[in-house]
Design an enzyme around this catalytic site. Structure first.
Site, PDB file in Angstrom:
ATOM      1  N   TYR A  79      78.860 -28.003  52.565  1.00  0.00           N
ATOM      2  CA  TYR A  79      79.781 -28.469  53.561  1.00  0.00           C
ATOM      3  C   TYR A  79      79.224 -28.387  54.701  1.00  0.00           C
ATOM      4  CZ  TYR A  79      83.756 -28.730  56.712  1.00  0.00           C
ATOM      5  OH  TYR A  79      84.488 -29.071  57.809  1.00  0.00           O
ATOM      6  N   SER A 135      81.982 -31.112  62.444  1.00  0.00           N
ATOM      7  CA  SER A 135      82.503 -29.486  62.593  1.00  0.00           C
ATOM      8  C   SER A 135      81.378 -28.586  63.590  1.00  0.00           C
ATOM      9  CB  SER A 135      82.468 -29.074  61.260  1.00  0.00           C
ATOM     10  OG  SER A 135      82.883 -27.753  61.225  1.00  0.00           O
TER      11      SER A 135
HETATM   12  P1  NAD Z   1      93.111 -31.818  55.757  1.00  0.00           P
HETATM   13  O1  NAD Z   1      93.063 -31.307  54.413  1.00  0.00           O
HETATM   14  O2  NAD Z   1      94.402 -31.870  56.445  1.00  0.00           O
HETATM   15  O3  NAD Z   1      92.606 -33.342  55.965  1.00  0.00           O
HETATM   16  C1  NAD Z   1      91.520 -33.463  54.948  1.00  0.00           C
HETATM   17  C2  NAD Z   1      91.772 -35.057  54.069  1.00  0.00           C
HETATM   18  O4  NAD Z   1      90.972 -35.342  53.456  1.00  0.00           O
HETATM   19  C3  NAD Z   1      93.094 -34.758  53.316  1.00  0.00           C
HETATM   20  O5  NAD Z   1      94.346 -34.931  53.776  1.00  0.00           O
HETATM   21  C4  NAD Z   1      92.543 -35.741  52.327  1.00  0.00           C
HETATM   22  O6  NAD Z   1      93.602 -37.060  52.386  1.00  0.00           O
HETATM   23  C5  NAD Z   1      91.131 -36.254  52.470  1.00  0.00           C
HETATM   24  N1  NAD Z   1      90.237 -36.127  51.285  1.00  0.00           N
HETATM   25  C6  NAD Z   1      89.749 -35.170  50.821  1.00  0.00           C
HETATM   26  N2  NAD Z   1      89.214 -35.780  49.635  1.00  0.00           N
HETATM   27  C7  NAD Z   1      89.246 -36.806  49.668  1.00  0.00           C
HETATM   28  C8  NAD Z   1      88.995 -38.030  48.582  1.00  0.00           C
HETATM   29  N3  NAD Z   1      88.304 -37.854  47.477  1.00  0.00           N
HETATM   30  N4  NAD Z   1      89.432 -39.128  48.846  1.00  0.00           N
HETATM   31  C9  NAD Z   1      90.336 -39.401  50.047  1.00  0.00           C
HETATM   32  N5  NAD Z   1      90.622 -38.641  50.701  1.00  0.00           N
HETATM   33  C10 NAD Z   1      90.188 -37.224  50.653  1.00  0.00           C
HETATM   34  O7  NAD Z   1      92.116 -30.853  56.714  1.00  0.00           O
HETATM   35  P2  NAD Z   1      91.650 -31.246  58.392  1.00  0.00           P
HETATM   36  O8  NAD Z   1      91.028 -29.737  58.583  1.00  0.00           O
HETATM   37  O9  NAD Z   1      92.663 -31.867  59.011  1.00  0.00           O
HETATM   38  O10 NAD Z   1      90.375 -31.974  57.749  1.00  0.00           O
HETATM   39  C11 NAD Z   1      90.016 -33.266  58.561  1.00  0.00           C
HETATM   40  C12 NAD Z   1      88.484 -33.091  58.928  1.00  0.00           C
HETATM   41  O11 NAD Z   1      88.302 -32.306  59.696  1.00  0.00           O
HETATM   42  C13 NAD Z   1      87.586 -32.845  57.898  1.00  0.00           C
HETATM   43  O12 NAD Z   1      86.335 -33.637  57.780  1.00  0.00           O
HETATM   44  C14 NAD Z   1      87.236 -31.314  58.001  1.00  0.00           C
HETATM   45  O13 NAD Z   1      85.814 -31.194  57.225  1.00  0.00           O
HETATM   46  C15 NAD Z   1      87.111 -31.443  59.682  1.00  0.00           C
HETATM   47  N6  NAD Z   1      87.009 -30.069  60.066  1.00  0.00           N
HETATM   48  C16 NAD Z   1      87.987 -29.353  59.945  1.00  0.00           C
HETATM   49  C17 NAD Z   1      88.399 -27.989  60.552  1.00  0.00           C
HETATM   50  C18 NAD Z   1      89.151 -27.013  60.404  1.00  0.00           C
HETATM   51  O14 NAD Z   1      89.119 -25.934  60.821  1.00  0.00           O
HETATM   52  N7  NAD Z   1      90.589 -27.546  59.864  1.00  0.00           N
HETATM   53  C19 NAD Z   1      87.105 -27.523  61.079  1.00  0.00           C
HETATM   54  C20 NAD Z   1      86.162 -28.507  61.619  1.00  0.00           C
HETATM   55  C21 NAD Z   1      85.870 -29.621  60.766  1.00  0.00           C
END
Ligand code: NAD
Ligand code: MG
Length: 298
Positions: free
Chosen positions: A203, A190
């Site tokens: 985080y 991130s």
């Molecule tokens: P999202 O909620 O769609 O995806 C996160 C997923 O993590 C969930 O769908 C879930 O299936 C999984 N998860 C969480 N805890 C879990 C557990 N204990 N066991 C199994 N699965 C688990 O959100 P996203 O934003 O698509 O997140 C995906 C990645 O992107 C993450 O690593 C997040 O940190 C990163 N990210 C997101 C953003 C943003 O702005 N959305 C920015 C930077 C990084």
């Protein structure tokens, strides 16, 4: 204007109808309940056979960035094992159906990544179902904001570390023995790794760890012909953000501070994961590809 990744268009105007709205869901949020709808590339992503016959394991594949990557992989010709929490079954079923519509295998393996036993079982199931793994995407993540470290519970700190860092270690360790030369590992880090928010101490710490893990491991496995890269998203419209990833009052202005002036959609990440998974990036390893609307990075 068509909102896709193929039409010549002004990136500041893309997705202009999708404005973030304050809303709240319990963790983990469901994509099905997100308003406005996130674009996962369901109707837009066009494959050109770049991952024909490949075998991918994607965590957090039910929604958001992981779902966009899973759809793109399938359109490029890969079979996909989807990991997600059991409560996310409705989202996962929808993504699995999109993958099967492409004539690719979608294998759903729900479970909790905080459990090392599930991580090992997930890799074993993937190897069993697909006959191997040649793309591993460590994408699942936990992000719960906290305004005062003295109130950050030991349990949350532990859960964030386990989900974001330990699971990446457990899955990678279990998958590596099955990965042939040419295989790739992609970790979702991130922008928080470099510009940590004061309310995301736990985080942001995990995201810096993911970057460093990626760069160290990339060197270690390069002689085996395995590449390891990371993707560092900026503000992307996913259920993570509305299930206590941010305070409610910040959601309405989500993404406005980026140079492009808007939040991103998961569909804008799919092509990036495909690039890093495919042989098109054959000389790229240990790299972090930033997809953040133009914010400077180190
Ligand atoms: P999202 O909620 O769609 O995806 C996160 C997923 O993590 C969930 O769908 C879930 O299936 C999984 N998860 C969480 N805890 C879990 C557990 N204990 N066991 C199994 N699965 C688990 O959100 P996203 O934003 O698509 O997140 C995906 C990645 O992107 C993450 O690593 C997040 O940190 C990163 N990210 C997101 C953003 C943003 O702005 N959305 C920015 C930077 C990084
Ligand atoms: Mg989800």
């Amino acid at each position: 204007m068509s909102d896709d990744q193929y039409t010549f268009s002004d990136p500041t105007e893309l997705y202009r109808d999708k404005k973030p709205q304050a809303q709240h869901q319990p963790e983990p949020g469901l994509d099905a309940r997100l308003e406005p709808k996130a674009d996962l590339g369901e109707t837009s992503y066009r494959g050109t056979g770049r991952l024909t016959g490949r075998k991918a394991l994607v965590t957090g594949a039910d929604s958001g960035i992981g779902a966009a990557a899973a759809i793109a992989f399938a359109r490029e010709g890969a079979d996909v094992v989807l990991s997600y929490l059991p409560s996310e079954e409705p989202d996962a079923a929808r993504i699995a159906a999109i993958i099967r519509d492409e004539g690719r295998q979608a294998i759903t393996v729900p479970g909790d990544l905080r459990d090392s036993g599930y991580c090992r079982q997930l890799v074993a199931s993937a190897v069993d179902a697909m006959g191997g793994i040649d793309i591993l995407v460590n994408n699942a993540g936990k992000q719960i904001y906290n305004e005062d470290l003295t109130t950050l519970s030991d349990e949350q700190f532990d859960d964030t570390m386990k989900t974001n860092v330990y699971a990446m270690f457990w899955l990678t360790k279990a998958a590596l023995p099955h990965m042939r030369p040419g295989s790739t590992i992609i970790n979702t880090t991130s922008h928080q790794a470099y510009t940590p928010s004061e309310i995301l101490v736990d985080y942001a710490t995990t995201k810096a760890a993911i970057n460093t893990f990626t760069k160290a491991l990339a060197q270690q496995v390069a002689p085996k012909g395995i590449r390891v890269n990371a993707v560092a998203p900026g503000p992307i419209w996913t259920p993570l953000q509305v299930s206590d990833g941010q305070p409610q009052e910040k959601i309405a202005e989500f993404g406005e501070q980026t140079p492009l002036g808007r939040m991103g959609q998961p569909a804008e990440l799919g092509p990036v994961y495909v690039f890093l998974a495919s042989a098109e990036s054959s000389y790229v390893s240990g790299e972090t590809l930033n997809v953040n609307g133009g914010s400077p990075t180190p």
